[in-house]
Motif scaffolding. Structure first.
Motif, PDB file in Angstrom:
ATOM      1  N   ARG A  39     128.156  15.841  45.326  1.00  0.00           N
ATOM      2  CA  ARG A  39     126.855  15.879  44.483  1.00  0.00           C
ATOM      3  C   ARG A  39     126.120  16.075  46.351  1.00  0.00           C
ATOM      4  NH1 ARG A  39     125.912  11.302  40.420  1.00  0.00           N
ATOM      5  NH2 ARG A  39     127.364  12.629  38.709  1.00  0.00           N
ATOM      6  N   GLU A  40     126.008  15.887  46.831  1.00  0.00           N
ATOM      7  CA  GLU A  40     125.310  15.959  48.049  1.00  0.00           C
ATOM      8  C   GLU A  40     126.001  16.814  48.675  1.00  0.00           C
ATOM      9  OE1 GLU A  40     126.526  13.413  47.164  1.00  0.00           O
ATOM     10  OE2 GLU A  40     125.050  12.501  46.544  1.00  0.00           O
ATOM     11  N   SER A  41     126.930  17.559  49.114  1.00  0.00           N
ATOM     12  CA  SER A  41     127.409  18.658  50.035  1.00  0.00           C
ATOM     13  C   SER A  41     126.714  20.257  48.756  1.00  0.00           C
ATOM     14  CB  SER A  41     128.514  18.198  49.908  1.00  0.00           C
ATOM     15  OG  SER A  41     129.641  18.741  49.460  1.00  0.00           O
ATOM     16  N   PHE A  42     126.826  20.376  47.606  1.00  0.00           N
ATOM     17  CA  PHE A  42     126.679  21.231  46.720  1.00  0.00           C
ATOM     18  C   PHE A  42     125.182  21.271  46.717  1.00  0.00           C
ATOM     19  CE2 PHE A  42     127.696  23.168  42.178  1.00  0.00           C
ATOM     20  CZ  PHE A  42     126.579  23.477  42.413  1.00  0.00           C
ATOM     21  N   ILE A  43     124.561  20.734  46.614  1.00  0.00           N
ATOM     22  CA  ILE A  43     123.270  20.816  46.637  1.00  0.00           C
ATOM     23  C   ILE A  43     122.639  20.956  48.324  1.00  0.00           C
ATOM     24  CG2 ILE A  43     120.607  19.802  46.880  1.00  0.00           C
ATOM     25  CD1 ILE A  43     121.811  17.410  44.170  1.00  0.00           C
ATOM     26  N   THR A  44     123.225  20.565  48.927  1.00  0.00           N
ATOM     27  CA  THR A  44     122.632  21.227  50.843  1.00  0.00           C
ATOM     28  C   THR A  44     123.508  22.770  50.688  1.00  0.00           C
ATOM     29  OG1 THR A  44     122.586  19.131  50.952  1.00  0.00           O
ATOM     30  CG2 THR A  44     123.013  20.741  53.129  1.00  0.00           C
ATOM     31  N   GLY A  45     124.197  23.005  50.539  1.00  0.00           N
ATOM     32  CA  GLY A  45     125.192  24.032  50.517  1.00  0.00           C
ATOM     33  C   GLY A  45     124.414  25.038  50.063  1.00  0.00           C
ATOM     34  N   LEU A  46     124.130  25.278  48.477  1.00  0.00           N
ATOM     35  CA  LEU A  46     123.624  25.504  47.451  1.00  0.00           C
ATOM     36  C   LEU A  46     121.880  26.195  48.479  1.00  0.00           C
ATOM     37  CD1 LEU A  46     124.291  27.662  45.658  1.00  0.00           C
ATOM     38  CD2 LEU A  46     123.753  25.685  43.749  1.00  0.00           C
ATOM     39  N   TRP A  64     111.362  22.276  36.177  1.00  0.00           N
ATOM     40  CA  TRP A  64     112.124  22.890  37.601  1.00  0.00           C
ATOM     41  C   TRP A  64     111.814  22.524  38.972  1.00  0.00           C
ATOM     42  CZ3 TRP A  64     118.399  24.525  36.803  1.00  0.00           C
ATOM     43  CH2 TRP A  64     118.191  24.384  35.486  1.00  0.00           C
ATOM     44  N   LEU A  65     110.580  23.348  39.124  1.00  0.00           N
ATOM     45  CA  LEU A  65     109.715  23.455  39.584  1.00  0.00           C
ATOM     46  C   LEU A  65     109.930  22.586  41.462  1.00  0.00           C
ATOM     47  CD1 LEU A  65     108.667  26.603  40.622  1.00  0.00           C
ATOM     48  CD2 LEU A  65     106.119  24.976  40.368  1.00  0.00           C
ATOM     49  N   GLY A  66     109.943  22.879  42.062  1.00  0.00           N
ATOM     50  CA  GLY A  66     110.507  22.045  43.147  1.00  0.00           C
ATOM     51  C   GLY A  66     111.523  21.140  43.154  1.00  0.00           C
ATOM     52  N   MET A  67     112.154  20.622  42.109  1.00  0.00           N
ATOM     53  CA  MET A  67     113.671  20.126  42.168  1.00  0.00           C
ATOM     54  C   MET A  67     114.793  20.394  42.924  1.00  0.00           C
ATOM     55  SD  MET A  67     112.392  17.270  39.879  1.00  0.00           S
ATOM     56  CE  MET A  67     111.878  17.077  38.279  1.00  0.00           C
ATOM     57  N   ASN A  68     114.361  19.688  44.318  1.00  0.00           N
ATOM     58  CA  ASN A  68     116.092  20.312  45.255  1.00  0.00           C
ATOM     59  C   ASN A  68     117.424  20.187  44.284  1.00  0.00           C
ATOM     60  OD1 ASN A  68     116.090  21.008  48.081  1.00  0.00           O
ATOM     61  ND2 ASN A  68     117.834  19.192  47.994  1.00  0.00           N
ATOM     62  N   ASN A  69     116.972  19.378  43.673  1.00  0.00           N
ATOM     63  CA  ASN A  69     118.237  19.307  42.655  1.00  0.00           C
ATOM     64  C   ASN A  69     119.073  20.641  41.692  1.00  0.00           C
ATOM     65  OD1 ASN A  69     117.468  17.888  41.476  1.00  0.00           O
ATOM     66  ND2 ASN A  69     118.935  17.313  40.372  1.00  0.00           N
ATOM     67  N   MET A  70     117.448  21.082  41.932  1.00  0.00           N
ATOM     68  CA  MET A  70     118.096  22.375  40.436  1.00  0.00           C
ATOM     69  C   MET A  70     117.839  23.560  40.815  1.00  0.00           C
ATOM     70  SD  MET A  70     115.406  19.916  37.255  1.00  0.00           S
ATOM     71  CE  MET A  70     116.695  20.512  36.369  1.00  0.00           C
ATOM     72  N   PHE A  71     118.889  24.506  40.373  1.00  0.00           N
ATOM     73  CA  PHE A  71     119.037  25.727  40.740  1.00  0.00           C
ATOM     74  C   PHE A  71     118.634  26.352  39.583  1.00  0.00           C
ATOM     75  CE2 PHE A  71     121.464  22.822  43.878  1.00  0.00           C
ATOM     76  CZ  PHE A  71     120.875  23.556  45.498  1.00  0.00           C
ATOM     77  N   SER A  72     118.467  28.136  40.109  1.00  0.00           N
ATOM     78  CA  SER A  72     117.921  28.720  38.866  1.00  0.00           C
ATOM     79  C   SER A  72     117.437  30.355  39.940  1.00  0.00           C
ATOM     80  CB  SER A  72     117.450  28.709  38.020  1.00  0.00           C
ATOM     81  OG  SER A  72     116.815  29.217  37.632  1.00  0.00           O
ATOM     82  N   TRP A  73     117.464  31.114  39.490  1.00  0.00           N
ATOM     83  CA  TRP A  73     117.349  32.697  40.384  1.00  0.00           C
ATOM     84  C   TRP A  73     115.448  32.753  39.253  1.00  0.00           C
ATOM     85  CZ3 TRP A  73     120.971  31.888  35.462  1.00  0.00           C
ATOM     86  CH2 TRP A  73     120.122  32.057  34.197  1.00  0.00           C
ATOM     87  N   PHE A  74     115.756  32.074  38.113  1.00  0.00           N
ATOM     88  CA  PHE A  74     113.814  32.128  37.373  1.00  0.00           C
ATOM     89  C   PHE A  74     113.330  30.754  37.180  1.00  0.00           C
ATOM     90  CE2 PHE A  74     111.279  32.320  33.756  1.00  0.00           C
ATOM     91  CZ  PHE A  74     110.797  33.119  34.306  1.00  0.00           C
ATOM     92  N   TYR A  75     112.042  30.697  37.557  1.00  0.00           N
ATOM     93  CA  TYR A  75     111.246  29.772  37.762  1.00  0.00           C
ATOM     94  C   TYR A  75     109.981  29.844  36.585  1.00  0.00           C
ATOM     95  CZ  TYR A  75     114.615  27.332  40.816  1.00  0.00           C
ATOM     96  OH  TYR A  75     115.482  26.973  41.364  1.00  0.00           O
ATOM     97  N   LEU A  76     109.884  29.454  35.773  1.00  0.00           N
ATOM     98  CA  LEU A  76     108.482  29.342  34.435  1.00  0.00           C
ATOM     99  C   LEU A  76     107.398  28.412  35.975  1.00  0.00           C
ATOM    100  CD1 LEU A  76     107.489  31.004  32.568  1.00  0.00           C
ATOM    101  CD2 LEU A  76     108.001  28.895  31.029  1.00  0.00           C
ATOM    102  N   GLY A  77     107.618  27.865  36.160  1.00  0.00           N
ATOM    103  CA  GLY A  77     106.468  27.347  36.907  1.00  0.00           C
ATOM    104  C   GLY A  77     105.398  27.104  36.227  1.00  0.00           C
ATOM    105  N   ASN A  78     104.458  26.201  37.175  1.00  0.00           N
ATOM    106  CA  ASN A  78     102.906  26.508  36.335  1.00  0.00           C
ATOM    107  C   ASN A  78     102.165  27.226  36.643  1.00  0.00           C
ATOM    108  OD1 ASN A  78     103.917  22.843  35.784  1.00  0.00           O
ATOM    109  ND2 ASN A  78     104.071  22.516  37.890  1.00  0.00           N
ATOM    110  N   GLY A  79     102.044  27.746  37.292  1.00  0.00           N
ATOM    111  CA  GLY A  79     101.417  28.418  37.747  1.00  0.00           C
ATOM    112  C   GLY A  79     101.753  29.947  36.952  1.00  0.00           C
ATOM    113  N   SER A  80     101.192  31.215  37.379  1.00  0.00           N
ATOM    114  CA  SER A  80     101.949  32.533  36.572  1.00  0.00           C
ATOM    115  C   SER A  80     101.725  33.231  37.816  1.00  0.00           C
ATOM    116  CB  SER A  80     100.217  32.916  35.826  1.00  0.00           C
ATOM    117  OG  SER A  80     100.646  34.025  35.119  1.00  0.00           O
ATOM    118  N   SER A  81     101.486  34.260  37.289  1.00  0.00           N
ATOM    119  CA  SER A  81     102.464  36.137  38.475  1.00  0.00           C
ATOM    120  C   SER A  81     101.273  36.716  37.611  1.00  0.00           C
ATOM    121  CB  SER A  81     103.205  36.535  38.589  1.00  0.00           C
ATOM    122  OG  SER A  81     103.938  36.641  37.101  1.00  0.00           O
ATOM    123  N   THR A  82     101.235  38.334  38.714  1.00  0.00           N
ATOM    124  CA  THR A  82     100.151  38.814  37.666  1.00  0.00           C
ATOM    125  C   THR A  82     100.690  39.811  37.251  1.00  0.00           C
ATOM    126  OG1 THR A  82     100.947  40.044  40.253  1.00  0.00           O
ATOM    127  CG2 THR A  82      98.959  38.568  40.312  1.00  0.00           C
TER     128      THR A  82
END
Length: 429
Positions: free
Chosen positions: A355-362, A155-173
């Motif tokens: 679809r474009e206005s959804f992605i751009t607006g959100l 999901w990370l970096g995908m402009n069309n995919m929206f979340s409040w939480f991203y597991l990602g490829n890195g980590s956090s402290t």
């Protein structure tokens, strides 16, 4: 936090929300998302009619993780029912969805998404945890809007995919900071050797611990464990005072009693045992005594805070998904937030959505409130998809094992650890 599971195609149903009862005329174009000029909305946008928005969802109705995914789907259903039956839909359109069961099979995940796009002609997708890499690429190529919990790094970096939480490829402290604050200095990390994503999570956990000067003394692979008594003995012999990684409720409920038998008790010699999931009252009923004192990280606000938004969620679950008991499950809340995020995108797309206005607006929304249920009350959707999430709610199981106790009314947060920093940290002994 839910771990990635994968799915396989079986059958289709649609949300039991009849559009026939809705008496709405074709809306005129105007505002964001207009497909025409001074006339009617375009009829060529997939999944959009004058009275309906048709979404799609891929999830595990059967196979590994099915019970948890049913709660996720119920959360989606409840949120859409509220939108359709109490709020009149979005710009007069009811929101429905078609779905596919992929039986947690990664190989056929792509087929499920392709069928929803090509046969069901869906507008966008709500993804239950575990988006497959190939299907995510397809959705990006077609600019299909997607909402859900980003439990897969794809999901990370995908402009069309929206979340409040991203597991990602890195980590956090965050994990390491919490363990350190609880007094942990020497940790054991649990990993599931048969599942690559669990190994990745174990590496993320190890890096977080090391970034906070918590030494990772030993890694245990769940698939290789034949005796929890032996694990307990190794933990004591190595002076380990913290447990983290892919430590699931069932395993923790076997390990902690074995540790207690040899004098290592949680809150004394063992400073902290942190699970990545388990915030579910069924665990209290079945395993509560054995899990007393265990900490859990979750991507939602603790229900014990009993906020107005949480009461709205619980009432909706009672009204529209009474089969899910108790309704206060993190998976159900994840489904509710995922559906709410989809509705927010439709609002941002305007009266004639594309679809474009959804992605751009959100993507322009900088203060998404997470339906009042996420650790961060103001999610910046314009930037959050670019990095690993760092905020969780921390919860402990009470000393008598009967209830959950939030450790704070605010989120537990840390700093991002990049993939490069994570690799460097995990090269340390």
């Amino acid at each position: 936090m839910l771990f990635p599971v994968n799915r396989r195609l079986t059958r289709t149903v649609t949300l039991a929300a009849s559009a026939s009862s809705l008496a709405v005329s074709l809306v005129a174009c105007g505002g964001g998302g207009a497909s025409g000029v001074g006339g009617a909305c375009s009829t060529t946008v997939p999944g959009i009619t004058p009275t309906e928005v048709k979404a799609g969802m891929v999830w595990s109705d059967t196979g590994p993780g099915a019970a948890t995914m049913r709660s996720f789907r119920a959360g989606v259903d409840a949120r859409f029912h509220v939108a359709n039956e109490e709020d009149g839909g979005v710009y007069g359109r009811k929101v429905t969805y078609a779905w596919r069961d992929d039986q947690a099979d990664q190989q056929l995940n792509l087929s499920a998404v392709q069928e929803l796009l090509d046969q069901e002609k869906i507008f966008g997708l709500i993804y239950a945890p575990g988006a497959g890499t190939q299907s995510a690429k397809l959705l990006q190529e077609r600019s299909v809007p997607v909402t859900g919990i980003a439990s897969d790094p794809v999901w990370l970096g995908m402009n069309n995919m929206f979340s409040w939480f991203y597991l990602g490829n890195g980590s956090s402290t965050t994990t390491g900071r919490y363990v350190r604050d609880q007094g942990g200095t020497r940790a054991a990390v649990f990993a599931v050797d048969a599942i690559a994503s669990s190994g990745d999570f174990a590496q993320q956990t190890a890096a977080s611990l090391k970034a906070n000067d918590v030494r990772v003394v030993k890694t245990f692979y769940i698939g290789e464990i034949t005796s929890w008594q032996t694990v307990a003995q190794q933990i004591k012999a190595n002076g380990i005072d913290a447990l983290a990684g892919v430590l699931m409720p069932a395993g923790a409920a076997e390990l902690l009693p074995e540790l207690a038998k040899i004098g290592v008790t949680l809150g004394d010699g063992l400073k902290v045992a942190l699970m990545p999931l388990g915030y579910d009252n069924s665990n209290l009923t079945q395993l509560g005594r054995a899990l007393a004192g265990v900490s859990i990280f979750t991507d939602i606000q603790p229900f014990e805070l009993d906020t107005a938004d949480q009461r709205k969620f619980k009432q909706a679950m009672s009204d529209f998904a009474p089969e899910i008991q108790p309704p206060t499950q993190d998976a159900a809340a994840d489904g509710w937030i995922s559906a709410d995020l989809f509705l927010r995108g439709l609002e941002a797309a305007g009266t004639c959505p594309t679809r474009e206005s959804f992605i751009t607006g959100l993507r322009a929304v900088r203060d998404y409130d997470g339906a009042g249920m996420t650790p961060d009350a103001s999610n910046d959707l314009s930037t959050n998809f670019r990095q690993t999430s760092t905020c969780y709610s921390a919860i402990k199981i009470s000393k008598d094992g009967s209830r959950f106790e939030p450790t704070s009314s605010t989120a537990t947060c840390g700093d991002v650890i990049t993939p490069e920093q994570m690799a460097a940290l995990n090269q340390r002994s």
